[in-house]
Design a protein around this motif. Structure first.
Motif, short mmCIF file in Angstrom:
data_model
loop_
_atom_site.label_atom_id
_atom_site.label_comp_id
_atom_site.label_asym_id
_atom_site.label_seq_id
_atom_site.Cartn_x
_atom_site.Cartn_y
_atom_site.Cartn_z
N GLN A 1 -2.16 37.18 23.28
CA GLN A 1 -1.16 36.94 24.32
C GLN A 1 -0.08 35.97 23.85
OE1 GLN A 1 -1.09 38.74 26.85
NE2 GLN A 1 -3.09 39.19 27.71
N GLU A 2 -0.50 34.92 23.16
CA GLU A 2 0.47 33.95 22.66
C GLU A 2 1.40 34.58 21.62
OE1 GLU A 2 -1.18 30.27 21.28
OE2 GLU A 2 -2.53 30.08 22.99
N LYS A 3 0.81 35.37 20.73
CA LYS A 3 1.62 36.01 19.69
C LYS A 3 2.61 37.00 20.32
CE LYS A 3 1.25 35.40 15.96
NZ LYS A 3 2.01 34.46 15.09
N LEU A 4 2.17 37.74 21.34
CA LEU A 4 3.07 38.67 22.02
C LEU A 4 4.24 37.92 22.64
CD1 LEU A 4 3.78 41.50 23.04
CD2 LEU A 4 2.21 41.11 24.98
N GLU A 5 3.96 36.82 23.34
CA GLU A 5 5.04 36.04 23.95
C GLU A 5 5.99 35.51 22.88
OE1 GLU A 5 5.70 35.61 27.23
OE2 GLU A 5 4.11 37.09 27.48
N ASP A 6 5.40 35.12 21.76
CA ASP A 6 6.21 34.55 20.67
C ASP A 6 7.19 35.59 20.12
OD1 ASP A 6 6.88 32.55 18.59
OD2 ASP A 6 5.84 33.95 17.25
N VAL A 7 6.70 36.81 19.85
CA VAL A 7 7.58 37.82 19.26
C VAL A 7 8.63 38.28 20.27
CG1 VAL A 7 5.86 38.57 17.58
CG2 VAL A 7 6.03 39.75 19.79
N LEU A 8 8.29 38.28 21.56
CA LEU A 8 9.26 38.67 22.58
C LEU A 8 10.41 37.66 22.65
CD1 LEU A 8 6.91 39.88 25.46
CD2 LEU A 8 8.44 41.30 24.08
N LYS A 9 10.09 36.38 22.48
CA LYS A 9 11.12 35.35 22.52
C LYS A 9 11.92 35.32 21.21
CE LYS A 9 8.52 32.35 25.65
NZ LYS A 9 7.76 31.07 25.77
N ARG A 10 11.26 35.66 20.12
CA ARG A 10 11.85 35.51 18.79
C ARG A 10 12.85 36.61 18.46
NH1 ARG A 10 7.12 35.28 15.40
NH2 ARG A 10 7.46 37.45 14.84
N SER A 11 12.59 37.81 18.98
CA SER A 11 13.42 38.95 18.57
C SER A 11 13.81 39.80 19.77
CB SER A 11 12.66 39.81 17.55
OG SER A 11 13.33 41.02 17.31
N GLU A 12 15.12 39.90 19.98
CA GLU A 12 15.63 40.74 21.07
C GLU A 12 15.35 42.20 20.79
OE1 GLU A 12 17.09 41.65 24.67
OE2 GLU A 12 16.82 39.62 23.87
N ASN A 13 15.38 42.59 19.51
CA ASN A 13 15.10 43.98 19.14
C ASN A 13 13.66 44.36 19.48
OD1 ASN A 13 15.51 46.58 17.81
ND2 ASN A 13 14.25 45.74 16.16
N ILE A 14 12.73 43.48 19.14
CA ILE A 14 11.32 43.76 19.45
C ILE A 14 11.13 43.85 20.95
CG2 ILE A 14 8.98 42.80 19.36
CD1 ILE A 14 9.60 41.67 16.61
N ARG A 15 11.78 42.96 21.69
CA ARG A 15 11.65 42.99 23.16
C ARG A 15 12.16 44.34 23.70
NH1 ARG A 15 11.53 39.71 27.66
NH2 ARG A 15 11.38 37.82 26.38
N THR A 16 13.27 44.79 23.21
CA THR A 16 13.84 46.06 23.68
C THR A 16 12.92 47.23 23.35
OG1 THR A 16 16.07 45.19 23.37
CG2 THR A 16 15.84 47.58 23.53
N GLN A 17 12.36 47.24 22.15
CA GLN A 17 11.48 48.31 21.73
C GLN A 17 10.19 48.33 22.56
OE1 GLN A 17 12.03 50.73 19.55
NE2 GLN A 17 14.07 50.01 18.94
N ILE A 18 9.63 47.16 22.83
CA ILE A 18 8.40 47.09 23.64
C ILE A 18 8.67 47.56 25.06
CG2 ILE A 18 6.73 45.51 24.70
CD1 ILE A 18 6.67 43.95 22.11
N GLU A 19 9.81 47.17 25.64
CA GLU A 19 10.15 47.62 26.99
C GLU A 19 10.33 49.13 27.03
OE1 GLU A 19 13.59 45.36 27.98
OE2 GLU A 19 12.44 43.56 28.55
N ALA A 20 10.87 49.70 25.96
CA ALA A 20 11.01 51.16 25.89
C ALA A 20 9.63 51.83 25.83
CB ALA A 20 11.84 51.54 24.66
N CYS A 21 8.72 51.22 25.09
CA CYS A 21 7.35 51.76 25.01
C CYS A 21 6.67 51.69 26.37
CB CYS A 21 6.54 50.99 23.97
SG CYS A 21 7.05 51.27 22.26
N GLU A 22 6.88 50.59 27.09
CA GLU A 22 6.26 50.43 28.41
C GLU A 22 6.79 51.50 29.38
OE1 GLU A 22 5.63 45.55 28.23
OE2 GLU A 22 7.42 46.41 29.18
N LYS A 23 8.07 51.76 29.31
CA LYS A 23 8.66 52.76 30.20
C LYS A 23 8.13 54.15 29.89
CE LYS A 23 13.07 54.26 32.13
NZ LYS A 23 14.54 54.06 32.13
N LYS A 24 7.99 54.45 28.61
CA LYS A 24 7.51 55.77 28.22
C LYS A 24 6.03 55.95 28.54
CE LYS A 24 7.63 59.00 24.33
NZ LYS A 24 8.02 59.19 22.91
#
Length: 930
Positions: A302-325
């Protein structure tokens, strides 16, 4: 009015979904302290902030299970205050001091802060604040001179006299809803939506529906794991760096492989029937131990996930796309990672319901029971892994708060940390007198299994940073012993003087000692209990060749074959050369179980060597025919020789009731350890501090072998004209010795019998009907009848088959008690103990039950509706924390809460000792009401 302040607050907390509507603070007879108790540990107010603004408090920043630790409670309160200022915009002047809530020093100021919070723009989006706009709020600085108006003045004293509330049920009400919603949607609702395509035939019976739910939810769970792999792990393989990806998705793909195979075999068992359902669970138990690792690694994921979401806008966008799909954005990846934990903790609940609906004559009953035991063991193991990881985090925080600790720890290896001294048992403030200089100082104490740390609190920022500590002294518990001091006198207690209740920790070699002073008698008793439990954990009295040990991989107990629980100091290792024995605390000293997985039934009675010698001598002096006749009667007496002769006192005993026959009484205090010298059914002889004497056996429990259960030797055999006859043997307290133990005509009868939970004194028939009317079947009492014609005589009243039955307790010319003239007893306790193990149907065919539950063991005389049912221990369990119950096989427990079922624990009250606490549900079986 002042009364309105806290009532408005309680109403607001209900509207915010923090307090349940039926909470006692909302009842007509509630007081302000009821609300204060619910909030004192800081858990609910942190959840309140998350309800008002999701994510405003990170769950890892506060303890959701503070276990009554002052260190954790104050941390929670400070987290709340800091978030109120930084996120909700409250000014420092609006905030209360942490001790205003924890010690309830100024509850009006706490209410003022909550009122200010309720009227912030963020909070108003959730619901309207308090007090209502038309009501003028009281100013926190206002002084109330009217005694009726200032209702908060006595709250600090109430806080001293009452423990923090155990709010487990409320906590679950608050923060498990989201997790349950995710699990329900992915596994159960989909099961209902797709029921038409199930491989199983349409269900007909309740058992069929249980099997269908078990099968379909497992199939859907596999699909949920596959969804995480398909829609997250694979698409993100080139997006998230490998090191981060391995942490976030740790074990997911391995779990998927396990459950694909598990689901196919479970389906085969459900559909084809060539394999039993229970056998599949037993087979996969070892593979499912991977959930222990998954649980341990979840916080890092959970901590690592929060870290990468804050660290990279690209990763955040890609994960949100995966969640939607994957699920149309309904659930976040963070939420989906919780589903495996939800699933593994459901298996034992599903199997329990399946067993219930299958009936006692089901062909696969034994197989299902074995599967249930395997999954309950797994559930307990996984939950204790989670709890231990929280404990390790707590210990790490404590060590960090004591800046100079490592400089002063006794001689230990360089890499030693505080976790090497066991679990935290208790912490808090005490006054300490070192006998080397006789100076009294206030110290903050951290008590672990192996060491007691005495520190001086150093305040950095009371509101936010909290306290840090300067290390002053360490007591290695193994070289000390605790001495109970005389309680403070009643006049001191009546005046409410603090710091007058003391106990001593003295070094065994006599070189030094410390006197500790607690604020109240109750606090002092709890410290002594915690110290004695810590000593017992680190140096178990039933096995000096066993030591607490941390096992580096999942390990089964060598005796009961259940998993050792947790991730550090999970159990005990035998130190004998060449031995690889690993056991639970409760299994120390028991022989390894090489046959059935169920531990052997413990002995049910203790007899002395002298008694056995008399029996053998008698047999030698009789003819073969006479001897065989005796054997038929004596076979009804289960005999166990005393091997470990120590008992622990369950309560204080000052000689009342008296042993009689001129025998001296042995007085003792609760938790004294007594050397057992002899026993005579209900009366045992012991040695304590050089004094010998007799005491009631019901007031102690076996110290070195808790499995041994006490039951009187109620029959003896005498030869009369060559024919054996059954009589009650003369006892030192029996009329045959001219010293009656209980005389129904004696004015002292009630005082002698009031120590027993089944004796209620004078009570008429109608009152007994009313008091037992809502009790579980098997609840009983013995009363002194007040009905005309039998006034002053004894009656047994018992609830059986949903009715209250009344049976006369008779007494013959020899002073012996009986219900039917076939069995006689020299005392009422012996009569009760006999019928607790033998059905009344032998004497009264219409009442086929044993005496199950003493009336006074039902919290508050049994009138409390919170009792959900009863359970009987099927295994021994030794508590490792003061919040737990120790159980011997056969012990009865009143179940007070099942909220922790998915965590493997229930809360209950021991029907003999009256203690409340938690116990593992895998170690008990729930009793049917009939």
């Amino acid at each position: 009015m002042a009364t309105d302040e806290w009532k408005h607050c309680a109403d607001w907390l209900v509207r915010c979904n923090i307090l349940p509507e039926e909470h006692r603070a909302t009842q007509a007879n509630a007081s302000a302290f009821d609300l204060a108790q619910a909030l004192r540990d800081g858990v609910l107010i942190c959840h309140l902030l998350n309800n008002l603004s999701p994510g405003s408090v990170d769950l890892k920043d506060f303890s959701q299970r503070p276990q009554l630790s002052q260190f954790l409670c104050l941390k929670n309160i400070r987290t709340f205050l800091q978030t109120c200022q930084t996120h909700f915009g409250l000014s420092p002047s609006d905030l209360f001091d942490p001790l205003d809530l924890f010690e309830v020093k100024d509850f009006r100021k706490v209410l003022n802060t909550l009122s200010k919070l309720s009227k912030t723009p963020i909070a108003r989006r959730k619901c309207s604040g308090f007090p209502p706009e038309q009501t003028t709020p009281h100013r926190p600085s206002r002084r109330y001179t009217d005694e009726d108006e200032d209702i908060y003045g006595n709250l600090p004293d109430l806080a001293l006299r009452h423990d923090l509330d155990d709010n487990e049920e409320i906590y679950d009400h608050v923060y498990q809803e989201d997790d349950d919603e995710i699990y329900e949607d992915l596994c159960r609702r989909r099961h209902r939506r797709e029921s038409s395509v199930s491989e199983l035939p349409p269900p007909v019976t309740k058992r069929d529906f249980c099997i269908k739910e078990l099968h379909d939810t497992e199939k859907n769970y596999v699909e949920a794991l596959r969804m995480i792999q398909t829609h997250f792990i694979k698409p993100l393989r080139d997006i998230i760096p490998p090191a981060d990806r391995d942490v976030i998705f740790a074990h997911i793909e391995k779990l998927l492989e396990i459950h694909k195979k598990f689901q196919l075999e479970l389906q085969e068992a459900c559909v084809m029937g060539n394999k039993k359902i229970g056998e599949v669970f037993v087979k996969y138990k070892k593979s499912l131990l991977l959930y222990g690792n998954y649980c341990s690694d979840m916080p890092k994921a959970q901590e690592k996930l929060e870290d990468v979401l804050k660290r990279s806008e690209n990763i955040r966008t890609q994960i949100e796309a995966c969640e939607k799909k994957a699920n149309e954005g309904k659930f976040k990846l963070r939420d989906l990672l919780h589903v495996p934990m939800q699933r593994v903790l459901k298996y034992h609940l599903l199997l329990r319901e399946l067993i219930k609906q299958s009936g006692k004559t089901a062909e696969d009953k034994d197989s299902l029971q074995e599967g249930l035991e395997a999954m309950m063991d797994l559930s307990l193991y996984v939950n204790e892994v989670k709890r231990d990881n929280e404990t390790l985090q707590l210990i790490s925080e404590i060590q960090a708060s004591i800046g100079d600790l490592q400089m002063y720890l006794p001689k230990t290896p360089a890499n030693t940390t505080l976790k090497d001294y066991g679990r935290l048992q208790k912490d808090g403030e005490l006054k300490v007198k070192n006998h080397t200089d006789n100076r009294v100082r206030i110290r903050y104490i951290f008590l672990f299994d192996k060491v007691m740390l005495m520190c001086k609190a150093r305040m950095v920022d009371r509101l936010f940073s909290g306290e840090s500590y300067s290390f002053k002294e360490a007591i290695i518990l193994a070289v000390y012993k605790v001495h109970d001091q005389q309680p403070a006198n009643r006049e001191t207690q009546r005046r409410g003087e603090k710091w007058t209740s003391s106990f001593i920790m003295a070094k065994k070699d006599g070189s030094n000692a410390f006197t500790f002073f607690a604020k109240t008698e109750d606090t002092r008793a709890k410290w002594i209990d915690a110290i004695k439990l810590a000593l017992e954990n680190a140096s178990p009295p039933q096995g000096i060749n066993y030591v607490m040990h941390t096992f580096d991989k999942p390990t089964e107990c060598s005796v009961c074959h259940k998993l050792l629980r947790g991730v550090f100091f999970q159990g005990y290792k035998c130190t004998d050369p060449g031995s690889d024995i690993a056991v639970h605390k409760e299994c120390i000293g028991k022989p390894p179980n090489t046959g059935s997985r169920v531990p052997p039934i413990p002995a049910r009675v203790i007899e002395t060597f002298r008694t056995l010698d008399v029996v053998h001598e008698r047999r030698r002096s009789l003819s073969i025919r006479e001897s065989s006749s005796i054997s038929r009667f004596e076979s009804r007496r289960t005999t166990s020789i005393i091997c470990e002769r120590q008992v622990r006192a369950l309560c204080n005993y000052n000689g009342t009731p008296s042993p009689g026959a001129g025998r001296p009484a042995l007085s003792f205090q609760k938790d004294d350890v007594i050397k057992l010298l002899n026993n005579d059914a209900q009366w045992w002889k012991g040695l304590l501090n050089g004094d010998e004497g007799w005491f009631p056996s019901q007031l102690v429990q076996e110290e070195n072998n808790p499995r041994i259960r006490r039951k009187p030797s109620y029959l003896d055999v005498k030869m009369k004209n060559g024919t054996p006859s059954i009589v009650s043997p003369p006892r030192p307290h029996s009329p045959a010795n001219n010293v009656p133990y209980v005389n129904v005509d004696s004015d002292g009868m009630s005082s002698q019998l009031n120590v027993y939970k089944w004796f209620v004194g004078p009570m008429d028939r109608d009152t007994a009907n009313r008091r037992l009317g809502n009790m579980p079947n098997g609840t009983f009492l013995i009363r002194v009848s007040e009905n005309p014609g039998r006034r002053g005589e004894l009656s047994l009243s018992i609830r059986y088959d949903n009715q209250v039955r009344h049976i006369r307790v008779e007494k013959n010319a020899e002073g012996l008690f009986y219900l039917a003239d076939t069995k006689f007893f020299s005392s009422l306790p012996e009569l009760v103990e006999f019928y607790q193990d033998n059905s009344l149907a032998d004497s009264f065919p219409g009442v086929d039950t044993v005496l199950k539950f003493p009336f006074k063991s039902q919290a508050g005389g049994g009138a409390n509706a919170r009792i959900l049912g009863y359970a009987e221990a099927v295994y021994d369990y030794a508590a490792t924390a003061t919040s737990q119950l120790s159980l011997c096989r056969g012990d009865k427990v009143a179940i007070l809460s099942k909220t922790g079922s998915d965590k493997g624990w229930w809360k209950g009250e021991h029907c003999v000792t009256g203690k409340n606490g938690y116990f593992p549900l895998a170690y008990v079986r729930e009793l049917d009401d009939d």
